[in-house]
Design a protein around this motif. Sequence first.
Motif, PDB file in Angstrom:
ATOM      1  N   ALA A 143       0.978  -1.303  -0.129  1.00 43.86           N
ATOM      2  CA  ALA A 143      -0.162  -0.383  -0.199  1.00 43.86           C
ATOM      3  C   ALA A 143       0.870   1.259   0.099  1.00 43.86           C
ATOM      4  O   ALA A 143       0.377   2.246  -1.076  1.00 43.86           O
ATOM      5  CB  ALA A 143      -0.918   0.074   0.777  1.00 43.86           C
ATOM      6  N   GLY A 144       2.119   1.400   0.362  1.00 48.66           N
ATOM      7  CA  GLY A 144       2.887   2.334   0.578  1.00 48.66           C
ATOM      8  C   GLY A 144       3.417   2.907  -0.366  1.00 48.66           C
ATOM      9  O   GLY A 144       3.298   3.878  -0.654  1.00 48.66           O
ATOM     10  N   LEU A 148       2.576   8.814  -2.713  1.00 44.75           N
ATOM     11  CA  LEU A 148       3.757   9.371  -2.308  1.00 44.75           C
ATOM     12  C   LEU A 148       4.597   9.251  -1.026  1.00 44.75           C
ATOM     13  O   LEU A 148       3.522   9.451   0.070  1.00 44.75           O
ATOM     14  CB  LEU A 148       3.911  10.717  -3.311  1.00 44.75           C
ATOM     15  N   PRO A 149       5.883   9.260  -0.801  1.00 41.36           N
ATOM     16  CA  PRO A 149       6.351   9.758   0.349  1.00 41.36           C
ATOM     17  C   PRO A 149       5.886  10.365   1.308  1.00 41.36           C
ATOM     18  O   PRO A 149       5.789  11.903   0.913  1.00 41.36           O
ATOM     19  CB  PRO A 149       8.318   9.979   0.310  1.00 41.36           C
ATOM     20  N   ALA A 150       5.034  10.488   2.116  1.00 43.25           N
ATOM     21  CA  ALA A 150       4.916  11.630   3.155  1.00 43.25           C
ATOM     22  C   ALA A 150       5.918  12.363   4.065  1.00 43.25           C
ATOM     23  O   ALA A 150       6.965  12.636   4.056  1.00 43.25           O
ATOM     24  CB  ALA A 150       4.439  10.083   4.049  1.00 43.25           C
ATOM     25  N   ALA A 159      -0.681  10.721   2.159  1.00 43.60           N
ATOM     26  CA  ALA A 159       0.039  11.337   1.555  1.00 43.60           C
ATOM     27  C   ALA A 159      -1.120  10.861  -0.306  1.00 43.60           C
ATOM     28  O   ALA A 159      -1.272   9.516   0.004  1.00 43.60           O
ATOM     29  CB  ALA A 159       0.766  10.463   1.428  1.00 43.60           C
ATOM     30  N   PRO A 160      -0.596  11.648  -1.327  1.00 47.04           N
ATOM     31  CA  PRO A 160      -1.268  11.506  -2.280  1.00 47.04           C
ATOM     32  C   PRO A 160      -0.609   9.840  -2.914  1.00 47.04           C
ATOM     33  O   PRO A 160       0.057   9.509  -2.962  1.00 47.04           O
ATOM     34  CB  PRO A 160      -0.791  12.627  -3.012  1.00 47.04           C
TER      35      PRO A 160
END
Length: 293
Positions: A143-144, A148-150, A159-160
Amino acid sequence: MLQPIVVGVDGSRESVAAVDWAARDALRRARPLRIVHAQEVVPQQDEPTVLPELRVPQYWARRVLCGALDRVSERYSQVYVSAEQIARPPIPALVAAAEEAELLVLGSQGFGGPGGRLAGSVAMAVVGQAGRPVVLVRAGYTAGDERLPAAGGRPAECAPYRDVAVAVDLSHACASLLEFAFQEAERRHAILRVIHAWHPPTLRTFPAQAQQDAEWVLASSLEPWRDKYPEVTVRARAVEGRPTHHVLELADAAGLLVIGRETHRPPIGGHLGRVAHAAIHHVQCPVAVVAHG
C-alpha cells in the motif's frame, strides 16, 4: 448485483501481493472481493480408497484459499470477501471468472522471476484472452508503494497517490482504455499522465509539423474525457519514436500503468503487443491490461 473484484491465488508471493492490491481496490470501488483458486480435479472414487497423495492438491487449495481469506479479513475488514475453489484448469477458469467481474487481479513475476505458475505463463495466457481488464501485481508491492513519500510526519496512508500512467495508440480505437485510466485517476485523486508515440508518416514530413499534428490528434482524443472527468488533472505528451522506451520511463514514478490489448487476436490464444510484453516483464508498479478494439 455489484460485479466483484476477482483475484486468483496460488500461494505464491505474487498472489499474496495481488490479494492485498485487490482488497484495496475493492475498497476504492466499493465492490465485493472474490478470491478464487483454480485447479483441475482428478476424478475420484470412494473417499476411503483415495490415495493420500491424491488428496494433497485439495488440501493445498483449501490452505491457499483460507490463508488469503484470513489475510483480507484481518487487514481489510471493511471488504465483503468470499473464496471459492474452481474445479477447472486455471486458464479457462480465470478467463470465465473475469467475465463475471469488474476487474481480475493476478500476481506477476515479471522478467525471469521465480514466482508461482499463476504468476507466469498462466497469467500471460489469461491476459491475452480476458475481455475484462486484468491487473498484474509484482511480489512485495505494498500500500505504501502506491503513494508518494509522506511529508511532515503524516501517516503514509494520507500521502497522495502516485500518478496513473496510460499509453495510447491513436491508430486504434481506445475509448475503453482511456475511460479505465480516467476512472482510476479519479478514484485516487491522482494525476493522469498520457503518452502517445508517433512516427513521421513520410520521409518528406517536417518533424516540427508532424509533432504538432500528433499533439493536436492527442488533444482532440482526450477532450471528451477531460469534459467527462473534469476533476482529473491530465498531463499528456506526444513523443516521436518507438513507444516501449517511453512507456517504461513513464511507469518509473507511476502507481499504476494502463496499457491496451487489441481484441482482434489470432485463432489460438490471445495477442499481446511489444509494449504490453515489455511492460508486464519490466515495470515494477501494477500493470492494468485493457482489451480494446
